[in-house]
Design an enzyme around this catalytic site. Sequence first.
Site, PDB file in Angstrom:
ATOM      1  N   ASN A   1     -12.965  -2.993   2.672  1.00  0.00           N
ATOM      2  CA  ASN A   1     -13.913  -1.892   2.861  1.00  0.00           C
ATOM      3  C   ASN A   1     -14.948  -1.921   1.743  1.00  0.00           C
ATOM      4  O   ASN A   1     -14.622  -2.247   0.598  1.00  0.00           O
ATOM      5  CB  ASN A   1     -13.168  -0.556   2.843  1.00  0.00           C
ATOM      6  CG  ASN A   1     -12.178  -0.428   3.992  1.00  0.00           C
ATOM      7  OD1 ASN A   1     -12.488  -0.794   5.120  1.00  0.00           O
ATOM      8  ND2 ASN A   1     -10.992   0.080   3.703  1.00  0.00           N
TER       9      ASN A   1
ATOM     10  N   ASP B   1       0.848  -1.197   0.000  1.00  0.00           N
ATOM     11  CA  ASP B   1       0.000   0.000   0.000  1.00  0.00           C
ATOM     12  C   ASP B   1       0.884   1.248   0.000  1.00  0.00           C
ATOM     13  O   ASP B   1       1.903   1.306   0.694  1.00  0.00           O
ATOM     14  CB  ASP B   1      -0.914  -0.008   1.233  1.00  0.00           C
ATOM     15  CG  ASP B   1      -2.074   0.957   1.095  1.00  0.00           C
ATOM     16  OD1 ASP B   1      -3.224   0.498   0.996  1.00  0.00           O
ATOM     17  OD2 ASP B   1      -1.824   2.181   1.070  1.00  0.00           O
ATOM     18  N   ILE B   2       0.476   2.240  -0.784  1.00  0.00           N
ATOM     19  CA  ILE B   2       1.271   3.464  -0.915  1.00  0.00           C
ATOM     20  C   ILE B   2       1.238   4.292   0.374  1.00  0.00           C
ATOM     21  O   ILE B   2       2.120   5.116   0.618  1.00  0.00           O
ATOM     22  CB  ILE B   2       0.747   4.293  -2.124  1.00  0.00           C
ATOM     23  CG1 ILE B   2       1.825   5.191  -2.696  1.00  0.00           C
ATOM     24  CG2 ILE B   2      -0.510   5.073  -1.778  1.00  0.00           C
ATOM     25  CD1 ILE B   2       1.473   5.779  -4.048  1.00  0.00           C
TER      26      ILE B   2
ATOM     27  N   HIS C   1     -10.458  -5.508  -3.301  1.00  0.00           N
ATOM     28  CA  HIS C   1      -9.128  -5.741  -2.729  1.00  0.00           C
ATOM     29  C   HIS C   1      -9.243  -6.040  -1.256  1.00  0.00           C
ATOM     30  O   HIS C   1     -10.222  -5.693  -0.599  1.00  0.00           O
ATOM     31  CB  HIS C   1      -8.204  -4.543  -2.975  1.00  0.00           C
ATOM     32  CG  HIS C   1      -8.712  -3.247  -2.438  1.00  0.00           C
ATOM     33  ND1 HIS C   1      -9.671  -2.498  -3.089  1.00  0.00           N
ATOM     34  CD2 HIS C   1      -8.412  -2.564  -1.311  1.00  0.00           C
ATOM     35  CE1 HIS C   1      -9.919  -1.411  -2.389  1.00  0.00           C
ATOM     36  NE2 HIS C   1      -9.173  -1.427  -1.291  1.00  0.00           N
TER      37      HIS C   1
ATOM     38  N   HIS D   1      -6.993  -5.753   2.326  1.00  0.00           N
ATOM     39  CA  HIS D   1      -5.834  -5.202   3.027  1.00  0.00           C
ATOM     40  C   HIS D   1      -5.292  -6.287   3.952  1.00  0.00           C
ATOM     41  O   HIS D   1      -6.053  -6.853   4.756  1.00  0.00           O
ATOM     42  CB  HIS D   1      -6.238  -4.011   3.892  1.00  0.00           C
ATOM     43  CG  HIS D   1      -6.806  -2.851   3.138  1.00  0.00           C
ATOM     44  ND1 HIS D   1      -6.102  -1.697   2.917  1.00  0.00           N
ATOM     45  CD2 HIS D   1      -8.022  -2.664   2.562  1.00  0.00           C
ATOM     46  CE1 HIS D   1      -6.854  -0.837   2.240  1.00  0.00           C
ATOM     47  NE2 HIS D   1      -8.033  -1.403   2.018  1.00  0.00           N
TER      48      HIS D   1
ATOM     49  N   GLU E   1     -12.172   3.599  -0.993  1.00  0.00           N
ATOM     50  CA  GLU E   1     -11.673   4.674  -1.858  1.00  0.00           C
ATOM     51  C   GLU E   1     -11.452   4.209  -3.289  1.00  0.00           C
ATOM     52  O   GLU E   1     -11.642   4.973  -4.234  1.00  0.00           O
ATOM     53  CB  GLU E   1     -10.339   5.210  -1.311  1.00  0.00           C
ATOM     54  CG  GLU E   1     -10.473   5.940   0.006  1.00  0.00           C
ATOM     55  CD  GLU E   1      -9.108   6.278   0.606  1.00  0.00           C
ATOM     56  OE1 GLU E   1      -8.080   6.007  -0.045  1.00  0.00           O
ATOM     57  OE2 GLU E   1      -9.085   6.804   1.737  1.00  0.00           O
ATOM     58  N   VAL E   2     -11.015   2.977  -3.433  1.00  0.00           N
ATOM     59  CA  VAL E   2     -10.739   2.437  -4.781  1.00  0.00           C
ATOM     60  C   VAL E   2     -11.760   1.338  -5.056  1.00  0.00           C
ATOM     61  O   VAL E   2     -11.828   0.340  -4.330  1.00  0.00           O
ATOM     62  CB  VAL E   2      -9.305   1.893  -4.879  1.00  0.00           C
ATOM     63  CG1 VAL E   2      -9.061   1.306  -6.264  1.00  0.00           C
ATOM     64  CG2 VAL E   2      -8.283   2.992  -4.575  1.00  0.00           C
TER      65      VAL E   2
END
Length: 115
Positions: A86, A29-30, A99, A101, A94-95
């Site tokens: 999420n 993750d960025i 996905h 985490h 957000e995206v």
Amino acid sequence: MTTIFTKIINREIPADIVYENDYIIAFKDINPQAPIHILVVTKKEIPTVNDLGPEDRILVGEAYLALSKIAKDLGVSEDGYRIITNCNSYGGQEVFHLHFHLLAGKPLGAMLSSN
Ligand code: 5GP
């Protein structure tokens, strides 16, 4: 619409990729929220968990197998870790590309923030 994660899958933008197979790609993750913060992203563009169908049964299983493998490879499986997905506004998504985490590397505390 192509997501930012599809651009990472297609090597159009860089990412620190730690694992990849036919079903998923995994990269750092960025904006890490723990010492280890990996995103496991399905190669199929599925916006949210709400959009999963029976045809995605194998894909979701493969994602969890990849999460388990990555946790072992990173040496965090015995200490433990947290997997989060999420969904939509209240989930803080957000995206809009499915996905998971993988958070690890320290005790992660309570599951939810206090607010
Ligand atoms: P969400 O809030 O949708 O569950 O999580 C999206 C995650 O993607 C966030 O933790 C965010 O830091 C991460 N992210 C967003 N854009 C990029 C990017 O371009 N590269 C990487 N490596 N992570 C990203």
